[in-house]
Design a protein around this motif. Structure first.
Motif, short mmCIF file in Angstrom:
data_model
loop_
_atom_site.label_atom_id
_atom_site.label_comp_id
_atom_site.label_asym_id
_atom_site.label_seq_id
_atom_site.Cartn_x
_atom_site.Cartn_y
_atom_site.Cartn_z
N LEU A 98 -6.96 35.14 -39.41
CA LEU A 98 -7.03 35.89 -38.17
C LEU A 98 -8.62 36.26 -37.76
O LEU A 98 -8.88 36.39 -36.67
CB LEU A 98 -6.10 37.23 -37.94
N GLN A 134 -12.32 31.58 -35.90
CA GLN A 134 -12.18 31.17 -34.41
C GLN A 134 -11.12 30.06 -33.99
O GLN A 134 -10.77 29.71 -32.89
CB GLN A 134 -13.51 30.95 -33.70
N ILE A 183 -7.88 29.98 -34.83
CA ILE A 183 -6.77 30.37 -34.41
C ILE A 183 -6.70 31.09 -33.04
O ILE A 183 -7.56 31.75 -32.96
CB ILE A 183 -6.34 31.64 -35.54
N ARG A 184 -5.89 30.61 -32.22
CA ARG A 184 -5.91 30.97 -30.83
C ARG A 184 -4.67 32.04 -30.51
O ARG A 184 -4.84 32.59 -29.46
CB ARG A 184 -5.70 29.97 -29.78
N LYS A 185 -3.72 31.91 -31.25
CA LYS A 185 -2.62 32.78 -30.98
C LYS A 185 -1.92 33.13 -32.34
O LYS A 185 -2.03 32.31 -33.40
CB LYS A 185 -1.57 32.03 -30.43
N VAL A 186 -1.43 34.38 -32.61
CA VAL A 186 -0.60 34.85 -33.39
C VAL A 186 0.80 35.04 -33.02
O VAL A 186 1.06 35.76 -32.07
CB VAL A 186 -1.24 36.20 -33.91
N ALA A 243 -6.14 40.53 -34.66
CA ALA A 243 -6.22 39.43 -33.66
C ALA A 243 -7.08 40.06 -32.45
O ALA A 243 -7.86 39.25 -31.70
CB ALA A 243 -4.83 39.53 -32.97
N THR A 274 -10.96 38.80 -32.09
CA THR A 274 -11.34 37.61 -31.52
C THR A 274 -10.55 37.12 -30.26
O THR A 274 -10.19 36.14 -29.95
CB THR A 274 -11.10 36.24 -32.61
N LYS A 279 -7.17 37.03 -29.80
CA LYS A 279 -6.11 36.21 -29.93
C LYS A 279 -4.99 36.60 -29.06
O LYS A 279 -4.62 37.84 -29.18
CB LYS A 279 -5.82 35.82 -31.23
N ARG A 280 -3.99 35.59 -28.54
CA ARG A 280 -2.92 36.23 -27.95
C ARG A 280 -1.93 36.51 -28.90
O ARG A 280 -2.01 35.84 -30.21
CB ARG A 280 -2.49 34.86 -27.21
N THR A 281 -1.03 37.37 -28.73
CA THR A 281 0.08 37.56 -29.80
C THR A 281 1.56 37.64 -29.33
O THR A 281 1.72 38.14 -28.12
CB THR A 281 -0.40 39.12 -30.20
#
Length: 481
Positions: A221, A224, A226-229, A245, A248, A250-252
């Motif tokens: 996480l 950079q 990773i864009r989504k969790v 998340a 940065t 990130k979408r979750t």
């Protein structure tokens, strides 16, 4: 990695950058058969270098896969689905060995995973955009594009289907995925990944890692890349990952804990309710996030229902999930029976009455008796904390409003159930109960084409259905003059 000509438990490994990595030279964790307590194998745990390699591969894989025609992505998913069906005997047996649930359940779970892959193979073709009304000579369009590399974390309770959920929608959408399943049940996740690889999924698109959970989550996480969790697990861990998340942006997607209420009205089909709720409760020894747990029963039938339900639960055959006469297997790890025993003891200390069960089963493995507790006050921990085991608590109610108040009392909102033969009452319940999924006269909530999600502290976002695929896209608007 797995030899599908060999029916034994496979050598365990991680799949990173097109290579299966074994335990040699790495930290390991022993995988235990919960029915016997015996060791099944040693699982390699990822180092920081392994995770960096997985991130680099996922970044490359996304650039490749996002531009791959949807027909090719669909072909891979359909192929993987068929391989899961072809290999069901071995996959299901290994899932039972490492997680504990009955062989019937793991076979159903394998078929559900295959069905989900088939659904997303077709649903990915329906990624539609919009053309906006604009003056002549100009154009504005709205499109949906894959969100990017996904870090996905799957728990042990559905060791085949949960990895399938984490992989199916992102791969259909054009994303790459780094999957970290539970270390308790690795062979099941390996089988799902192997099916995708054998069906033609490029090596960079799907990575499989295991490791110390906090180490892996923090490392992935922080990147950079990773864009989504996507996470399925407890509310506490979900909140922790959301904080990571946020650094940065990130979408979750969070599928978190529940504590499913069951409202049983005096006009219900009592025999049907007893049958469905007994079967639903012992599924996977109650280690199901949507397991029916808090039974609120209308006063007129409370004692009759509890007597019939207690008799049914007392008759459940508990044993090794590989044996044909077992109706409920062990709990998945040694932590679970101890946790359930503590909750039962606390409920009894608050005045709860044990109708059946309430204790560990004295044998090898991690077995706990199917348990019914009645007259449990709200002050007991089990009325407020998800037990995640084969335990039901009952309490009487008088009015519709009182029942709904109790159903909505907790901060969770994953699943709820109600049993009534009054059609108008059923409609009102569907509106009044605060949950992402509601079963009325049924305990079946999951299907490939239906969203699986919670509200309140049970999470946000959806898996399964078109909604699960939509969660793997970002929206882009393009205005041209």
């Amino acid at each position: 990695m797995a030899d599908y000509e060999n029916t034994g438990y496979p050598q365990l490994g991680m799949y990173i950058d097109g290579e299966w990595l074994t335990a040699a030279g790495r930290r390991t964790q022993t995988v235990i058969n919960p029915a016997t307590g015996d060791a099944l194998g040693d699982l390699p745990l990822a180092s920081a270098a392994d995770l960096d390699r997985a991130l680099e591969a996922a970044e490359r894989g996304f650039r490749l896969w996002r531009s791959t025609p949807v027909e090719e992505r669909a072909r891979v998913l359909r192929g993987a689905a068929q391989l899961l069906r072809d290999r069901i005997d071995i996959i299901a047996a290994n899932a039972t060995r490492e997680e504990g649930k009955t062989l019937l359940e793991t076979r159903i779970e394998t078929m559900a995973c295959a069905g989900l892959f088939d659904f997303y193979a077709e649903e990915a073709k329906r990624n539609y955009g919009r053309v906006l009304v604009r003056p002549a000579g100009t154009r504005s369009i709205v499109t949906r594009e894959p969100v990017g590399p996904v870090a996905a974390f799957a728990p042990w309770n559905f060791p085949i289907h949960n990895p399938g959920r984490k992989l199916g929608a992102p791969i259909a959408a054009g994303c790459s995925v780094i999957l970290k399943p539970a270390e308790e049940a690795p062979a099941s996740a390996m089988a799902v990944v192997q099916a995708l690889i054998d069906a033609g999924c490029p090596a960079d698109v799907c990575q499989l890692v295991f490791g110390v959970p906090d180490e892996v989550s923090r490392h992935l996480l922080a990147s950079q890349v990773i864009r989504k969790v996507s996470f399925t697990g407890s509310t506490a861990v979900g909140k922790h990952l959301m904080k990571l998340a946020a650094d940065t942006m990130k979408r979750t997607t969070m599928e978190l804990g529940g504590h499913a209420p069951v409202l049983i009205f005096d006009d219900c089909d009592l025999d049907k309710a007893v049958d469905l709720l007994a079967t639903g409760k012992v599924r996977n020894a109650g280690q199901v996030c949507v397991s029916p747990t808090r039974f609120y029963i209308q006063e007129g039938i409370h004692d009759r229902f509890v007597a019939a339900y207690t008799q049914r639960m007392a008759a459940v055959q508990v044993g090794d999930g590989l044996l044909p006469d077992s109706q409920m297997g062990p709990m998945a790890n040694p932590r679970r029976p101890a946790a359930i025993a503590d909750l039962v003891a606390d409920a009894v200390s608050h005045g709860g009455v044990i109708g059946t069960g309430g204790e560990r089963i004295d044998r090898d493995g991690f077995f706990f008796q199917p348990t019914v507790l009645s007259n449990v006050p709200l002050s007991a921990r089990i009325m407020n904390e998800e037990p995640f085991g084969p335990v039901v608590v009952t309490s009487p109610f008088r009015t519709f409003d009182e029942a709904v108040e109790q159903a909505n009392r907790l901060p969770f909102g994953l699943a709820a159930f109600a049993f009534t033969e009054n059609g108008r009452q059923a409609n009102l319940l569907g509106s009044a109960i605060e949950a992402g999924m509601i079963g009325i006269n049924t305990t079946s909530l999951a299907a490939a084409d239906s969203p699986f999600q919670g509200i309140k502290e049970s999470g946000h976002g959806s898996e399964d259905g078109p909604e699960g695929l939509a969660a793997c896209y970002v929206t882009k608007s393009i205005h041209q003059v």
